[in-house]
Design a protein around this motif. Structure first.
Motif, mmCIF file in Angstrom:
data_model
loop_
_atom_site.group_PDB
_atom_site.id
_atom_site.type_symbol
_atom_site.label_atom_id
_atom_site.label_comp_id
_atom_site.label_asym_id
_atom_site.label_seq_id
_atom_site.Cartn_x
_atom_site.Cartn_y
_atom_site.Cartn_z
ATOM 1 N N LEU A 29 0.840 -1.187 -0.014
ATOM 2 C CA LEU A 29 0.078 -0.064 0.132
ATOM 3 C C LEU A 29 0.841 1.182 -0.151
ATOM 4 C CD1 LEU A 29 -2.993 -0.881 2.385
ATOM 5 C CD2 LEU A 29 -3.147 -0.567 -0.067
ATOM 6 N N VAL A 30 1.927 1.214 0.596
ATOM 7 C CA VAL A 30 2.938 2.272 0.859
ATOM 8 C C VAL A 30 3.624 2.407 -0.457
ATOM 9 C CG1 VAL A 30 4.771 3.430 2.258
ATOM 10 C CG2 VAL A 30 2.811 2.222 3.614
ATOM 11 N N ARG A 31 4.078 1.382 -0.857
ATOM 12 C CA ARG A 31 5.063 1.133 -2.239
ATOM 13 C C ARG A 31 3.962 1.937 -3.401
ATOM 14 N NH1 ARG A 31 6.797 -3.542 0.403
ATOM 15 N NH2 ARG A 31 5.284 -4.826 -0.755
ATOM 16 N N ASP A 32 2.810 1.697 -3.375
ATOM 17 C CA ASP A 32 1.880 2.053 -4.120
ATOM 18 C C ASP A 32 1.677 3.579 -4.364
ATOM 19 O OD1 ASP A 32 0.400 0.652 -6.286
ATOM 20 O OD2 ASP A 32 -1.518 1.897 -5.474
ATOM 21 N N ILE A 33 1.598 4.031 -3.127
ATOM 22 C CA ILE A 33 1.591 5.383 -2.839
ATOM 23 C C ILE A 33 2.744 6.224 -3.515
ATOM 24 C CG2 ILE A 33 1.438 7.300 -0.872
ATOM 25 C CD1 ILE A 33 -0.680 5.652 0.748
ATOM 26 N N PHE A 34 3.978 5.849 -3.116
ATOM 27 C CA PHE A 34 5.116 6.554 -3.766
ATOM 28 C C PHE A 34 5.212 6.280 -5.283
ATOM 29 C CE2 PHE A 34 6.017 6.828 0.447
ATOM 30 C CZ PHE A 34 7.087 7.916 0.613
ATOM 31 N N LYS A 35 4.776 4.820 -5.911
ATOM 32 C CA LYS A 35 4.628 4.783 -7.399
ATOM 33 C C LYS A 35 3.782 6.047 -7.716
ATOM 34 C CE LYS A 35 1.576 2.309 -8.801
ATOM 35 N NZ LYS A 35 0.572 1.437 -9.345
ATOM 36 N N ARG A 36 2.808 6.235 -7.250
ATOM 37 C CA ARG A 36 1.868 7.316 -7.821
ATOM 38 C C ARG A 36 2.500 8.583 -7.608
ATOM 39 N NH1 ARG A 36 -2.521 4.056 -5.337
ATOM 40 N NH2 ARG A 36 -2.581 5.612 -3.622
ATOM 41 N N ALA A 37 3.133 9.087 -6.449
ATOM 42 C CA ALA A 37 3.513 10.629 -6.213
ATOM 43 C C ALA A 37 4.823 10.597 -6.798
ATOM 44 C CB ALA A 37 3.710 10.516 -4.446
ATOM 45 N N GLU A 38 5.705 9.691 -7.019
ATOM 46 C CA GLU A 38 7.085 10.052 -7.461
ATOM 47 C C GLU A 38 7.193 9.295 -8.966
ATOM 48 O OE1 GLU A 38 8.860 11.780 -5.778
ATOM 49 O OE2 GLU A 38 7.727 11.898 -3.885
ATOM 50 N N ALA A 39 6.759 8.360 -9.250
ATOM 51 C CA ALA A 39 7.003 7.504 -10.535
ATOM 52 C C ALA A 39 5.600 7.689 -11.445
ATOM 53 C CB ALA A 39 7.347 6.305 -10.310
ATOM 54 N N ASN A 40 5.045 8.429 -11.612
ATOM 55 C CA ASN A 40 3.927 8.793 -12.496
ATOM 56 C C ASN A 40 3.064 7.554 -12.492
ATOM 57 O OD1 ASN A 40 5.429 11.071 -13.411
ATOM 58 N ND2 ASN A 40 6.591 9.918 -14.863
ATOM 59 N N GLU A 70 7.336 0.567 -13.905
ATOM 60 C CA GLU A 70 8.717 0.543 -14.654
ATOM 61 C C GLU A 70 9.387 1.660 -14.409
ATOM 62 O OE1 GLU A 70 8.121 -0.171 -18.950
ATOM 63 O OE2 GLU A 70 6.621 -1.867 -18.568
ATOM 64 N N ASN A 71 8.377 2.844 -14.392
ATOM 65 C CA ASN A 71 9.221 4.094 -13.785
ATOM 66 C C ASN A 71 9.820 4.041 -12.453
ATOM 67 O OD1 ASN A 71 9.893 6.768 -13.684
ATOM 68 N ND2 ASN A 71 7.932 7.274 -14.360
ATOM 69 N N PHE A 72 8.982 3.388 -11.652
ATOM 70 C CA PHE A 72 9.414 3.194 -10.296
ATOM 71 C C PHE A 72 10.652 2.307 -10.224
ATOM 72 C CE2 PHE A 72 9.358 0.798 -6.437
ATOM 73 C CZ PHE A 72 8.946 1.497 -5.177
ATOM 74 N N SER A 73 10.668 1.215 -11.093
ATOM 75 C CA SER A 73 11.843 0.319 -11.131
ATOM 76 C C SER A 73 13.143 1.039 -11.518
ATOM 77 C CB SER A 73 11.667 -0.747 -12.007
ATOM 78 O OG SER A 73 10.647 -1.558 -11.347
ATOM 79 N N GLU A 74 13.039 1.752 -12.626
ATOM 80 C CA GLU A 74 14.067 2.656 -13.024
ATOM 81 C C GLU A 74 14.579 3.605 -12.243
ATOM 82 O OE1 GLU A 74 12.742 4.690 -16.735
ATOM 83 O OE2 GLU A 74 12.067 2.843 -17.782
ATOM 84 N N LEU A 75 13.708 4.294 -11.456
ATOM 85 C CA LEU A 75 14.295 5.351 -10.374
ATOM 86 C C LEU A 75 14.864 4.491 -9.259
ATOM 87 C CD1 LEU A 75 11.003 7.513 -10.199
ATOM 88 C CD2 LEU A 75 13.174 8.028 -11.050
ATOM 89 N N LEU A 76 14.596 3.430 -8.896
ATOM 90 C CA LEU A 76 15.219 2.598 -7.944
ATOM 91 C C LEU A 76 16.516 2.046 -8.359
ATOM 92 C CD1 LEU A 76 14.973 1.267 -5.191
ATOM 93 C CD2 LEU A 76 13.513 -0.531 -5.972
#
Length: 556
Positions: free
Chosen positions: A339-350, A354-360
């Protein structure tokens, strides 16, 4: 000896559905069926498989719904082409903690089922003294938890005896609430079952014993003696030992299938019923977690499961009797998972994984000294709520430095700080629980986020261990069928010992090896730790502990 066309039936009564699977002698899937409570049984008006009560945090199920689902799932697996006469053993898994209260007439009906009628027309409401079975989501027993802990001499003592402190969802406090609020229902209950032993009872045509492993989720079983604790029983309700019956190890053949199933579904009269157990325990059996393995389920909440040689006294963890060997199983639950990973995916990774993974992937291990803890819901371990972001200058030296920063300058820093903080939390408490990390440690990742290779690489680095994944998504279900096969093999070896003068030849050996030999390619190695993992994350563990101690102080 086994013949090639023998099959093993596994069932899983989860919160939202009842599933059945038939496996052959090589543990390959022959047939599969399921019944979804909300859509297949709309007359019970469940949402997510449960009914909400009138009180706050009150959740229940009508037991007849589960019985009707069993009628349906067996019909469906037959339609799939399953030949139920080939089943030599069956077992099951069920959601933990729920309790069912059998009436005397219900037990009488159970022992005399008529094969010409559906189960649900015979085992109706009259079979139970409580028609609204409290389930694991129920949180109405706070007072009963306090009373039971006080009754045994305090919370620490409860943890020492039963492996867990009193939880509102656990069966003991639930039974105590029924005893206090509906004394007639309690008094008239001839026997009390867990959801797992209730389902086993139907197959047996008699009340099935509770197994010690699922029994560890009740705040009533002494995990050391593997029998009910007199102190806990006395703190719960009078005359309870008789209503519960004697517990048995999960690896027990509890009887042969009842005549109802022989006559109606053509089961063999020799088909053995192996004790059913709880879903977390069955999942451990289905994932086949060996002694050096740590199972990490990355779901809505994250769960860590491990084998322990001795029970730990961690107040917020759970120690249960291991379902497939003589040791213990440790279970840790973390609310702030996907749930928290999902909130950050929305806020920080559009809002894009895939975008989340690239940033990581674009930030180095250790994140330049940036580390964050995000407990958006109050966490279980550590018991704190809120967010704290530290950068390389943050420290406990002063309150100003300890407060950290409000935000990082880039989304990639935010995302790595979150994931590293989450995984350090998981590792710290697994260590505290007694899991010893070493060069043979392996991590088995399951759950939704286990499909994300970038997250798994962080897991591998933080834990300094290789990470594996598995194809199966229904570990609790196949775990039931695996256990049916293994326990039957053990029973057959005992019944027909063949020795070579040195001991038994055909005994199947430990469960882990038995299943691993049948399924040599069930796990895939997906990540290895980087060479500098220990150096980087060893130092970060100290900082992590400092951050937690500051957050705890701020809450007080």
């Amino acid at each position: 000896m086994q013949s090639e066309n023998e099959t093993y039936l596994g069932l899983d009564l989860s919160t939202q559905k009842l599933k059945a699977v038939l496996l052959n002698a090589n543990l390959e899937n022959v047939a599969h069926a399921e019944v979804k409570f909300d859509s297949d049984l709309p007359e019970f008006r469940t949402t997510g498989g449960v009914n909400a009560g009138t009180a706050k945090n009150e959740f229940y199920v009508q037991p007849v719904m589960w019985i009707k689902a069993l009628d349906m799932v067996l019909d469906r697996i037959v339609v799939q082409g399953a030949d139920l006469s080939t089943i030599v053993a069956l077992s099951g898994s069920a959601q933990q903690h729920g309790s069912l209260y059998w009436s005397r007439s219900g037990i009488e009906t159970l022992r005399n089922l008529d094969a010409d009628k559906f189960l649900h027309t015979q085992l109706d409401d009259s079979a139970f003294t409580v028609h609204r079975t409290p389930i694991w989501m129920d949180g109405t027993t706070g007072r009963q938890c306090e009373e039971m802990e006080t009754g045994v001499g305090g919370r620490e003592r409860m943890v020492q005896i039963t492996g867990s402190r009193c939880y509102e969802r656990f069966t003991g406090p639930q039974i105590r609430r029924i005893f206090q609020q509906r004394p007639d229902c309690y008094r008239n209950a001839e026997r009390i079952s867990l959801v797992s032993s209730f389902l086993a009872s139907i197959f047996l045509g008699d009340i099935a014993p509770i197994d010690c492993s699922d029994g560890s989720g009740m705040n009533l079983l002494d995990v050391h003696t593997r029998d009910w604790s007199d102190d806990c029983l006395a703190a719960c309700a009078p005359g309870l030992r008789k209503k519960l019956g004697a517990p048995v190890p999960a690896a027990t053949v509890i009887g042969t299938v009842g005549t109802f199933f022989v006559q109606r579904y053509n089961f063999s009269t020799d088909c053995r019923v192996v004790a059913f157990t709880g879903d977390n325990l069955s999942a451990l059996a289905g994932m086949n977690v060996g002694k050096d393995w740590l199972a990490l389920s990355l779901g809505t909440s994250d769960t860590v499961m491990m084998k322990l040689n001795a029970p730990s006294n961690l107040q917020e963890g759970h120690v249960m009797v291991h379902p497939t060997d003589d040791g213990f199983m440790g279970l840790l639950c973390f609310r702030n998972g996907s749930l928290v990973r999902d909130i950050f995916k929305r806020a920080e990774a559009n809002d894009n994984w895939e975008n989340f993974s690239e940033l990581l992937d674009s930030t180095p291990r250790g994140n330049f000294g940036n580390l964050a803890l995000h407990f958006l819901s109050k966490e279980i371990l550590p018991p704190v709520k809120g967010s704290l972001r530290w950068n390389k200058n943050s420290a406990l030296a002063s309150v100003e430095l300890a407060k950290g920063v409000l935000k990082y300058s880039s989304p990639q820093t935010e995302i790595r700080a979150l994931v590293e903080g989450q995984m350090l939390t998981r590792k710290t408490y697994a260590t505290e629980m007694g899991f010893s990390f070493g060069e043979n440690t392996k991590i088995l990742a399951t759950g939704g986020a286990s499909a994300n290779r970038s997250i798994l690489q962080v897991v591998s680095d933080v834990f300094n261990a290789p990470v594996y994944t598995q194809k199966t998504t229904e570990a609790a279900l196949i775990g039931a069928a695996f256990r049916a096969k293994y326990v039957l093999s053990v029973a057959r070896a005992r019944e027909n010992p063949c020795t070579d003068g040195k001991g038994t030849m055909n005994a199947p050996g430990p469960y882990y090896d038995f299943i691993a030999n049948l399924l040599p390619h069930s796990v895939t190695r997906v990540c290895d730790p980087s060479k500098d993992s220990e150096e980087i994350y060893g130092a970060m563990e100290e900082r992590y502990r400092a951050m937690v101690s500051f957050m705890m102080e701020q809450q007080d």
